[in-house]
Enzyme design. Structure first.
Site, mmCIF file in Angstrom:
data_model
loop_
_atom_site.group_PDB
_atom_site.id
_atom_site.type_symbol
_atom_site.label_atom_id
_atom_site.label_comp_id
_atom_site.label_asym_id
_atom_site.label_seq_id
_atom_site.Cartn_x
_atom_site.Cartn_y
_atom_site.Cartn_z
ATOM 1 C CB CYS A 36 -0.947 0.009 1.203
ATOM 2 S SG CYS A 36 -0.121 -0.096 2.803
ATOM 3 C CG ASN A 37 2.612 2.670 2.898
ATOM 4 O OD1 ASN A 37 1.734 3.489 2.696
ATOM 5 N ND2 ASN A 37 2.720 1.985 4.022
#
Length: 458
Positions: A50-51
């Site tokens: 997600c990052n």
């Protein structure tokens, strides 16, 4: 061939840009499949969380590898390259190795020291192995990176200093929602875990992050409900935490009943819209609702933060909080950095030394061919030699050649471990007029062996 990484992360790009490039496992597999036909990339691993979105590769050329990696990421995310380029970072050779070791040990995470990234790196490597695009270079690199990550957590307290996104997110919202008629007002010394006890939580999704959230909440004493599109998957997590599962279609019904909503589904768009939350808050009659959105793209409509009584935390807010808090304990961070520096030095030194091995092997093979040819010539000229004399001649010739080659081959291995070691390897090739094709044949991985390794590591 050289290690190259091209990517973007929370350190180089805003959350909305990361949302645009979020990929699921199927999309990652398609990128890996395309590497098979790449001109400048012979191996690849995609780390997609997600990052971050990073492509690690064994590149034949620096500029050609960058161009090809960028084109692959652009094509499969659907984002024009000109929009991605300002956020890209590029690391090459030792810097690429250092970057991966930082990532695996948690030093490059939004929440410094979080442990989820190590599992995500392992899964990225496994997926690349399954796709058949890992060879000797990236296999050694990623196996070492996984060991470095384990070492960092075993030898320091980085894992406790830098808590997971789930923990940080809950810590930021639980005290606010606990200030209700049914919960005591949180004092400055009250742990968020104490405040969670007795609360009801709805966890949307059944991936690794959702499972972590469910486990964290259950261990703190919350009652957990899991909602997922595949009920069987949700049920497995629910049973492991003493909760129960519901189909995704019932999410709206439960939002009005719970105290906390945690969502991380990996869906392509918003699954918790404004209208759903607004209706739930009317039903709740003033009871606060905490929402933790850990998904990219967002699962929850960001405008729900405007609904009275809603306390929303998402990745953007968590990033701001981490910047304000200053990250993990400095001593632990420095200790892990020292481990990474040591491991990078050891890995790059060993890799430089290994590069000369094919040249040394090719030299030995050439020497063996010369010896055999000369022995055959002697036997042709001296056919009356008895077996004892013949064996003595053979042993003497081989011994002389071995002694002549011993010092230069040992020395070149030592010199090759230095930063400019490649020049010594080149000199050895030139001095002995080694056929480049012979060296390449030795250096080329045995595909059967590599396939066996992939099977063993899967």
């Amino acid at each position: 061939m050289s290690v190259l990484v091209v990517g973007l992360s929370h350190r180089s790009a805003p959350v909305d840009a990361l949302e645009d490039v979020a990929l699921d496992g199927e999309a990652v597999t398609k990128i890996l499949d395309d590497v098979h036909g790449a001109a400048h990339l012979s191996e690849a691993v995609i780390v997609a969380t997600c990052n971050r979105l990073e492509l690690y590769a064994d590149a034949a050329t620096f500029h050609g590898g960058i161009d090809e990696a960028g084109a692959l990421l652009s094509r499969h995310t659907g984002v024009p390259l000109e929009r991605l380029t300002p956020y890209f970072y590029v690391h090459y050779e030792e810097r690429a190795v250092s970057h991966l070791f930082h990532v695996a040990s948690g030093l490059d995470s939004m929440v410094v020291g979080e442990t989820q990234i190590l599992g995500q790196v392992r899964e990225a490597f496994r997926l690349a192995q399954t796709s058949g695009v890992t060879g000797r270079v990236l296999t050694e690199l990623f196996q070492t990176a996984l060991r470095v990550g384990k070492r960092a957590h075993a030898e320091t307290d980085i894992g406790t200093a830098g808590r997971s996104l789930v923990t940080v997110g809950l810590a930021s919202i639980v005290p606010s929602i606990a200030r209700s008629e049914s919960q005591p007002v949180a004092s400055s010394g009250t742990s968020w875990r104490e405040l969670v006890s007795g609360l009801r939580a709805l966890v949307v999704g059944a991936g690794s992050m959702s499972a972590l959230a469910a486990t964290t909440l259950a261990e703190a004493g919350a009652e957990v409900v899991i909602a997922n599109r595949t009920l069987d998957h949700g049920s497995r997590i629910a049973s492991s935490v003493g909760g129960h599962a519901v189909p995704m279609s019932e999410v709206a019904d439960h939002v009005g009943e719970v105290d906390l909503l945690v969502s991380c589904t990996g869906a392509a768009g918003v699954i918790i819209p404004y209208d759903l939350v607004e209706a739930a808050m009317e039903y709740r009659r003033g009871r606060p609702l905490g929402i933790l959105d850990l998904a990219l793209p967002h699962d929850v409509d960001a405008s729900v933060s405007d609904v009275p009584g809603v306390v929303l935390t998402d990745l953007s807010r968590l990033a701001q909080k981490q910047d304000a808090d200053g990250g993990a304990v400095a001593d632990d961070v420095e200790a892990v950095r020292a481990i990474v520096v040591e491991e990078v030095s050891g890995f790059t030194t060993a890799r430089r030394a290994a590069r000369v091995a094919p040249t040394v092997v090719a030299l030995r093979e050439m020497a063996d061919e010369v010896v055999e040819a000369e022995l055959a010539r002697i036997e042709g000229r001296l056919p009356d030699l008895d077996d004892h004399a013949r064996n003595e001649v053979r042993a003497t010739v081989r011994r002389v050649v071995d002694k002549l080659l011993h010092s230069p081959t040992v020395r070149v291995k030592e010199l090759a471990s230095q930063p400019d070691g490649a020049s010594y390897e080149s000199a050895l090739r030139e001095l002995f007029a080694l056929d480049p094709r012979s060296v390449e044949a030795v250096a080329k991985p045995d595909t059967t062996t590599e396939s066996a390794k992939r099977g063993e590591n899967s």
